[in-house]
Write a protein that holds these residues in place. Structure first.
Motif, PDB file in Angstrom:
ATOM      1  N   GLU A 198       0.921  -1.446  -0.024  1.00 11.86           N
ATOM      2  CA  GLU A 198      -0.080  -0.109  -0.236  1.00 11.86           C
ATOM      3  C   GLU A 198       0.677   1.074  -0.187  1.00 11.86           C
ATOM      4  N   GLU A 199       2.250   0.957  -0.585  1.00  7.63           N
ATOM      5  CA  GLU A 199       2.952   2.207   0.117  1.00  7.63           C
ATOM      6  C   GLU A 199       2.320   3.896  -1.176  1.00  7.63           C
ATOM      7  N   VAL A 200       3.078   4.938  -0.887  1.00  7.13           N
ATOM      8  CA  VAL A 200       2.721   5.924  -1.921  1.00  7.13           C
ATOM      9  C   VAL A 200       4.197   5.824  -2.443  1.00  7.13           C
ATOM     10  N   ASN A 201       4.839   6.303  -2.403  1.00  8.58           N
ATOM     11  CA  ASN A 201       6.481   6.133  -3.055  1.00  8.58           C
ATOM     12  C   ASN A 201       6.384   4.805  -3.698  1.00  8.58           C
ATOM     13  N   ILE A 202       5.972   4.197  -5.556  1.00 10.30           N
ATOM     14  CA  ILE A 202       6.380   3.225  -5.753  1.00 10.30           C
ATOM     15  C   ILE A 202       7.367   2.700  -6.691  1.00 10.30           C
ATOM     16  N   PHE A 203       7.422   2.406  -6.968  1.00  4.07           N
ATOM     17  CA  PHE A 203       8.836   1.678  -7.407  1.00  4.07           C
ATOM     18  C   PHE A 203       8.445   0.989  -8.705  1.00  4.07           C
ATOM     19  N   LEU A 204       7.592   0.491  -9.451  1.00  7.70           N
ATOM     20  CA  LEU A 204       7.035  -1.024  -9.596  1.00  7.70           C
ATOM     21  C   LEU A 204       7.622  -1.768 -10.294  1.00  7.70           C
TER      22      LEU A 204
ATOM     23  N   ILE B  25      19.404  11.164   5.531  1.00  6.65           N
ATOM     24  CA  ILE B  25      18.461  11.097   6.669  1.00  6.65           C
ATOM     25  C   ILE B  25      16.666  11.723   6.176  1.00  6.65           C
ATOM     26  N   GLY B  26      17.153  13.141   5.980  1.00  2.00           N
ATOM     27  CA  GLY B  26      16.283  13.464   5.919  1.00  2.00           C
ATOM     28  C   GLY B  26      15.201  13.321   4.387  1.00  2.00           C
ATOM     29  N   GLN B  27      15.706  12.622   3.389  1.00  2.67           N
ATOM     30  CA  GLN B  27      14.800  11.849   2.773  1.00  2.67           C
ATOM     31  C   GLN B  27      13.592  10.461   3.260  1.00  2.67           C
ATOM     32  N   TYR B  28      14.563  10.261   4.538  1.00  4.51           N
ATOM     33  CA  TYR B  28      14.055   8.866   4.475  1.00  4.51           C
ATOM     34  C   TYR B  28      12.544   9.170   5.277  1.00  4.51           C
ATOM     35  N   VAL B  29      13.395  10.493   5.819  1.00  7.41           N
ATOM     36  CA  VAL B  29      11.910  10.755   7.296  1.00  7.41           C
ATOM     37  C   VAL B  29      11.286  11.775   6.629  1.00  7.41           C
ATOM     38  N   GLY B  30      11.300  11.602   5.752  1.00 15.76           N
ATOM     39  CA  GLY B  30      10.472  12.886   4.665  1.00 15.76           C
ATOM     40  C   GLY B  30       9.465  11.627   4.158  1.00 15.76           C
ATOM     41  N   LYS B  31      10.183  11.037   3.709  1.00 16.87           N
ATOM     42  CA  LYS B  31       9.180  10.144   3.204  1.00 16.87           C
ATOM     43  C   LYS B  31       8.745   9.066   4.112  1.00 16.87           C
ATOM     44  N   THR B  32       8.609   8.885   4.881  1.00 18.80           N
ATOM     45  CA  THR B  32       8.152   7.739   6.171  1.00 18.80           C
ATOM     46  C   THR B  32       6.824   8.551   6.315  1.00 18.80           C
TER      47      THR B  32
ATOM     48  N   LEU C 111       5.103  11.179   3.885  1.00 21.50           N
ATOM     49  CA  LEU C 111       4.310  11.557   3.372  1.00 21.50           C
ATOM     50  C   LEU C 111       3.947  10.217   3.097  1.00 21.50           C
ATOM     51  N   GLU C 112       4.454   8.790   3.900  1.00 21.16           N
ATOM     52  CA  GLU C 112       3.690   7.551   3.814  1.00 21.16           C
ATOM     53  C   GLU C 112       2.551   7.143   4.979  1.00 21.16           C
TER      54      GLU C 112
END
Ligand code: UDP
Ligand code: MG
Length: 327
Positions: A182-188, A292-299, A301-302
């Motif tokens: 169900e993630e929104v950050n998709i990389f098929l 690290i900020g990118q991962y926090v940001g992705k979290t 968004l998810e």
């Protein structure tokens, strides 16, 4: 009569008014040919996903849908990018067919590889990856950056099939399970291998775009690479920890060395080396914080659980708006 699998070809389209009228009949011919030789059901369909195009793409799709029952279209409420468009199409198709093949609409992916893909499915594979055997038609720049892309991705822990883009056969069985991702950050292309099931590859040569221009400039490709890495792996964060540890050790050794030098009376005005070390460490720290900020940001968004796509229209449904009737 023997039952044949129903195939849905899923095609993302963004501002493709130039190329769509050329390639749409080729897809239709492919479906007819495949059903003529008895590999697929004649009830197979071609599903165009309009990704918020600003030109006449949706008009062309609705005209195609009116002209032949094999053409279908869905329209996204706005442009959400190639990955979301393919996902929307696959999720739309998963309950209505037995197999899907996703392919770009610009004629770059060899349609004839579909025969081999369907053969592999009939032999028992649930996922068949279309892999480019050569990249002779791409410019040197596109080829080098694209091949570098796969190498960097693999080095950073995102396992992807080399030179496979999004030309791929996926059975509805796999899609039913894929719907749970169900993630929104998709990389098929990196996510399907995670689902498992029997898979194989089919090789084809990539041609040039029949018309129009690429919508994947370097900027978008870097974005896709970053999405791929951050959605599939946390290796960069552990690499940063490693680099941090290494530099801490070097720092301690340097400090010891400096103290010994000072005790021996060799204190030189080391302005250059000080500045170099400050700059180097400052840079590494900023890059590390950024990753690290990118991962926090992705979290972040998810955690919002926003919809990954919104379908505003379907060619097979009436489009008029519903008014609440007056009592
Ligand atoms: N595409 C899309 N949404 C976008 C960008 C592209 O649906 O925001 C579609 C586009 O219509 C095409 C496919 O994705 O069918 C691949 O795009 P393109 O051919 O521009 O990329 P390239 O082949 O140059 O990497
Ligand atoms: Mg293309």
């Amino acid at each position: 009569m023997e039952v044949k699998p129903v195939l849905w070809i899923v095609i993302p389209c963004y501002n493709e008014e130039q190329v769509l009228p050329m390639t749409a009949p080729l897809f239709l011919k492919k479906i007819n040919d495949l059903s003529d030789v008895g590999k697929i059901s004649p009830n197979s369909r071609i599903l165009f996903v309009n990704d918020g195009s600003k030109d006449k793409t949706w008009q062309i799709i609705t005209d195609l849908a009116n002209s032949d029952e094999h053409y279908l279209g869905i329209c996204q409420s706005r442009n959400r990018g190639h990955q979301a468009a393919v996902l929307a199409g696959l999720m739309e198709a998963k309950d209505k067919c037995d197999i899907t093949i996703s392919i770009d609409c610009d004629g770059q992916d060899d349609i004839n590889a579909m025969d081999a893909m369907v053969d592999e499915y009939l032999n028992g594979c649930e996922i068949v990856y279309g892999v480019r055997s050569k990249r002779v038609t791409d410019t040197w720049f596109k080829r080098t950056t694209a091949e570098g892309f796969y190498k960097v991705m693999n080095a950073l822990g995102a396992e992807v099939v080399f030179n496979h883009a999004d030309y791929r056969l996926v059975s509805s069985l796999v899609l039913q399970h894929f719907a749970d991702y169900e993630e929104v950050n998709i990389f098929l292309r990196g996510m399907f291998p995670l689902v498992g099931f029997k898979s194989t590859s089919v090789y084809y040569e990539r041609a040039e775009r029949m018309a129009g221009e690429s919508h994947y400039p370097l900027r978008k490709m870097l974005g896709l690479a970053f999405d791929g890495i951050t959605s599939l792996s946390i290796k960069p964060v552990s690499m940063i920890t490693g680099i941090g540890l290494l530099f801490s050790c070097i720092g301690i050794l340097t400090a010891v060395w400096a103290v010994i030098r000072a005790l021996m009376g060799h204190t030189v005005v080391g302005w250059t080396s000080t500045i170099c070390i400050i700059c180097l460490l400052g840079g590494i720290q900023l890059v590390s914080l950024g990753v690290i900020g990118q991962y926090v940001g992705k979290t972040y968004l998810e955690s919002k659980h926003r919809p990954r796509y919104i379908i505003s229209e379907r060619t097979w449904e009436p489009t008029q708006r519903h008014w609440i009737e007056e009592k």
